[in-house]
Design a protein around this motif. Structure first.
Motif, PDB file in Angstrom:
ATOM      1  N   ARG A   4       0.259   4.618  -2.851  1.00 52.64           N
ATOM      2  CA  ARG A   4       0.455   5.029  -1.678  1.00 52.64           C
ATOM      3  C   ARG A   4       1.477   4.814  -1.256  1.00 52.64           C
ATOM      4  O   ARG A   4       2.242   5.203  -1.123  1.00 52.64           O
ATOM      5  N   GLY A   6       2.799   5.646   2.771  1.00 55.00           N
ATOM      6  CA  GLY A   6       2.451   6.061   4.223  1.00 55.00           C
ATOM      7  C   GLY A   6       2.929   8.111   3.982  1.00 55.00           C
ATOM      8  O   GLY A   6       4.025   8.315   3.707  1.00 55.00           O
ATOM      9  N   HIS A  55       4.354   2.709  -2.560  1.00 55.77           N
ATOM     10  CA  HIS A  55       4.132   2.755  -1.272  1.00 55.77           C
ATOM     11  C   HIS A  55       4.734   2.099  -1.004  1.00 55.77           C
ATOM     12  O   HIS A  55       6.647   1.795  -0.807  1.00 55.77           O
ATOM     13  N   TYR A  56       4.951   0.817  -0.607  1.00 57.23           N
ATOM     14  CA  TYR A  56       6.179  -0.592  -0.336  1.00 57.23           C
ATOM     15  C   TYR A  56       6.630  -0.854  -1.688  1.00 57.23           C
ATOM     16  O   TYR A  56       6.139  -0.254  -3.001  1.00 57.23           O
ATOM     17  N   THR A 150      -7.419  -4.621   2.688  1.00 57.65           N
ATOM     18  CA  THR A 150      -6.315  -5.349   2.579  1.00 57.65           C
ATOM     19  C   THR A 150      -5.328  -4.868   1.790  1.00 57.65           C
ATOM     20  O   THR A 150      -5.614  -6.222   0.881  1.00 57.65           O
ATOM     21  N   ASP A 153       0.881  -5.291  -0.969  1.00 56.79           N
ATOM     22  CA  ASP A 153       2.098  -4.705  -0.560  1.00 56.79           C
ATOM     23  C   ASP A 153       2.356  -4.741   0.850  1.00 56.79           C
ATOM     24  O   ASP A 153       1.218  -4.569   1.731  1.00 56.79           O
ATOM     25  N   GLU A 157       6.388   0.518   8.373  1.00 55.79           N
ATOM     26  CA  GLU A 157       5.620   1.870   9.350  1.00 55.79           C
ATOM     27  C   GLU A 157       6.335   1.556  10.878  1.00 55.79           C
ATOM     28  O   GLU A 157       5.442   1.783  11.182  1.00 55.79           O
ATOM     29  N   ASP A 163       0.636  -4.820   6.462  1.00 54.53           N
ATOM     30  CA  ASP A 163       0.604  -4.957   5.509  1.00 54.53           C
ATOM     31  C   ASP A 163      -0.390  -3.207   5.226  1.00 54.53           C
ATOM     32  O   ASP A 163      -0.663  -2.379   5.862  1.00 54.53           O
ATOM     33  N   TYR A 164      -0.755  -2.825   3.317  1.00 47.77           N
ATOM     34  CA  TYR A 164      -1.534  -1.699   3.447  1.00 47.77           C
ATOM     35  C   TYR A 164      -2.481  -1.785   3.689  1.00 47.77           C
ATOM     36  O   TYR A 164      -3.456  -3.062   2.717  1.00 47.77           O
ATOM     37  N   ARG A 166      -6.827   0.307   4.324  1.00 49.76           N
ATOM     38  CA  ARG A 166      -7.146   1.648   4.464  1.00 49.76           C
ATOM     39  C   ARG A 166      -9.029   0.340   4.973  1.00 49.76           C
ATOM     40  O   ARG A 166      -9.161  -0.281   4.439  1.00 49.76           O
ATOM     41  N   VAL A 212      -6.888   1.120  -2.845  1.00 42.10           N
ATOM     42  CA  VAL A 212      -5.667  -0.293  -2.596  1.00 42.10           C
ATOM     43  C   VAL A 212      -6.028  -1.054  -3.239  1.00 42.10           C
ATOM     44  O   VAL A 212      -7.106  -1.644  -4.571  1.00 42.10           O
ATOM     45  N   GLN A 229      -2.578   3.307   8.066  1.00 48.35           N
ATOM     46  CA  GLN A 229      -3.014   4.244   7.545  1.00 48.35           C
ATOM     47  C   GLN A 229      -3.715   5.148   7.034  1.00 48.35           C
ATOM     48  O   GLN A 229      -4.112   6.197   6.604  1.00 48.35           O
TER      49      GLN A 229
END
Length: 372
Positions: A4, A6, A55-56, A150, A153, A157, A163-164, A166, A212, A229
């Motif tokens: 991912r 952001g 992303h992270y 969840t 990572d 942001e 956490d990431y 979606r 995810v 996100q």
């Protein structure tokens, strides 16, 4: 997007007209990579050639100690280790995954984010447990409306540590077409670290931001999820104030393997006069691809390519091929896809601040030399 990134440009910054690649973009590009277009020859993309977007940081993950929690609006919360997950009946699905920002670097003005051209795609066979199997085991409460996922990572942001995360609507999470997977293998082997080892989500037909990685928790909720996100990133916006519509299904796209050989000084492909085989792949998350067209005169005229028949892999790309008789001079080759729902690739691309779903037709400059 796989992994991912952001949506740093929604509602963030747009590149200035003469601005080059930013330090922010360079940092992202250094840890991510796209598919070499010659790898479109493979039905299945080798893991090392499949596009990657992280992303992270890539989190440390010990499969022997990994646990997946399934909770929220369920009757029986679950905590599943990898051994237990692998005890459920497994399925394997061939899925083409594409970054939502693929093609972003071709927009003007250009959003400041991972500067993909057309290379952010790959196709793999993913093995795991259907998500609906796990949710049935936990028991879905009557008031559940979404499933929130969840990953392990973790980063910051807009100044907020998180956490990431979606979410997916419950009918998709519990349905069978497409069948969402909790996957632990890629092309018959354990997931590589950059692809979510030891556990990730696979959502066929959706852009990669939904898949995810490093999955550690599934929570059913009775209200729509409004995390960063989901509610801020990955939305089609025309202005910073525009709430936008969410990015979901993959728009149709066809790509061509660049023919001939490269001239690195001019960034032009070189071919010799005579018959040239053109080929590539086409896909769509909306509906099956029905037609692929090829142009050898920069889009002034089009002819239909030969599209491989359906092979049972609904959510994977299909091969196409065509023949071109090259004549001396300069040419621009293009290819475009049409799907069964009437979606097709545009010749001029509508713009949005995130640079999402830019499926503008591919253009390949080619020089045919008269010499042997």
């Amino acid at each position: 997007m796989d992994g991912r990134i952001g949506d740093i440009s929604a509602p963030g910054r747009i590149a200035e007209p003469d601005e080059g690649i930013s330090m922010e973009e360079l940092a992202l590009a250094a840890r991510n990579h796209g598919l070499p277009l010659e790898a479109l020859r493979y039905d299945l993309t080798p893991a090392g050639l499949h596009y990657v977007l992280v992303h992270y940081d890539i989190p440390a993950a010990d499969a022997d100690a990994w646990e997946l929690a399934v909770g929220g609006r369920v009757r029986t919360p679950l905590t599943l280790d990898m051994r237990t997950l692998k005890s459920f009946p497994a399925v394997t699905r061939r899925v083409t995954m594409e970054c939502a920002g693929n093609g972003r670097a071709r927009l003007s003005p250009r959003p400041v984010s991972q500067p993909w051209l057309v290379e952010a795609v790959g196709t793999a066979e993913w093995t795991g447990v259907p998500l609906r199997t796990l949710l049935a085991e936990a028991g879905v409460a009557a008031d559940a409306v979404e499933a929130v996922f969840t990953g392990a990572d973790h980063g910051v942001e807009r100044g907020i540590e998180q956490d990431y995360q979606r979410s997916l609507p419950l009918p998709l999470a519990t349905g069978g077409d497409p069948e969402v997977l909790v996957a632990y293998e890629m092309n018959g082997r354990p997931l590589p670290p950059q692809h979510g080892h030891p556990l990730r989500l696979i959502v066929p037909g959706w852009y990669g931001m939904a898949h995810v990685k490093w999955l550690r928790e599934i929570a059913l909720t009775d209200v729509p999820f409004t995390g960063f996100q989901q509610a801020m990133a990955y939305r089609y916006r025309q202005s910073p104030e525009d709430p936008g519509e969410p990015v979901t299904l993959i728009a149709p796209r066809a790509l061509m393997i660049p023919p001939g050989f490269p001239d690195f000084m001019s960034r032009t492909r070189l071919v010799r006069p005579g018959r040239v085989r053109l080929e590539g792949r086409a896909w769509s998350g909306h509906a099956p691809v029905t037609t692929v067209e090829v142009s050898t005169d920069d889009g002034r005229s089009w002819s239909e390519a030969e599209l491989a028949p359906p092979d049972g892999h609904r959510w994977a790309w299909r091969n196409w091929r065509a023949s071109w008789t090259a004549t001396p001079g300069s040419h621009v080759l293009s290819v475009r896809a049409h799907d069964a729902d009437g979606h097709h690739q545009p010749l001029s691309q509508p713009w949005n601040r995130g640079g999402f779903a830019n499926n503008l037709v591919q253009r390949i400059p080619v020089l045919c030399a008269s010499g042997g």
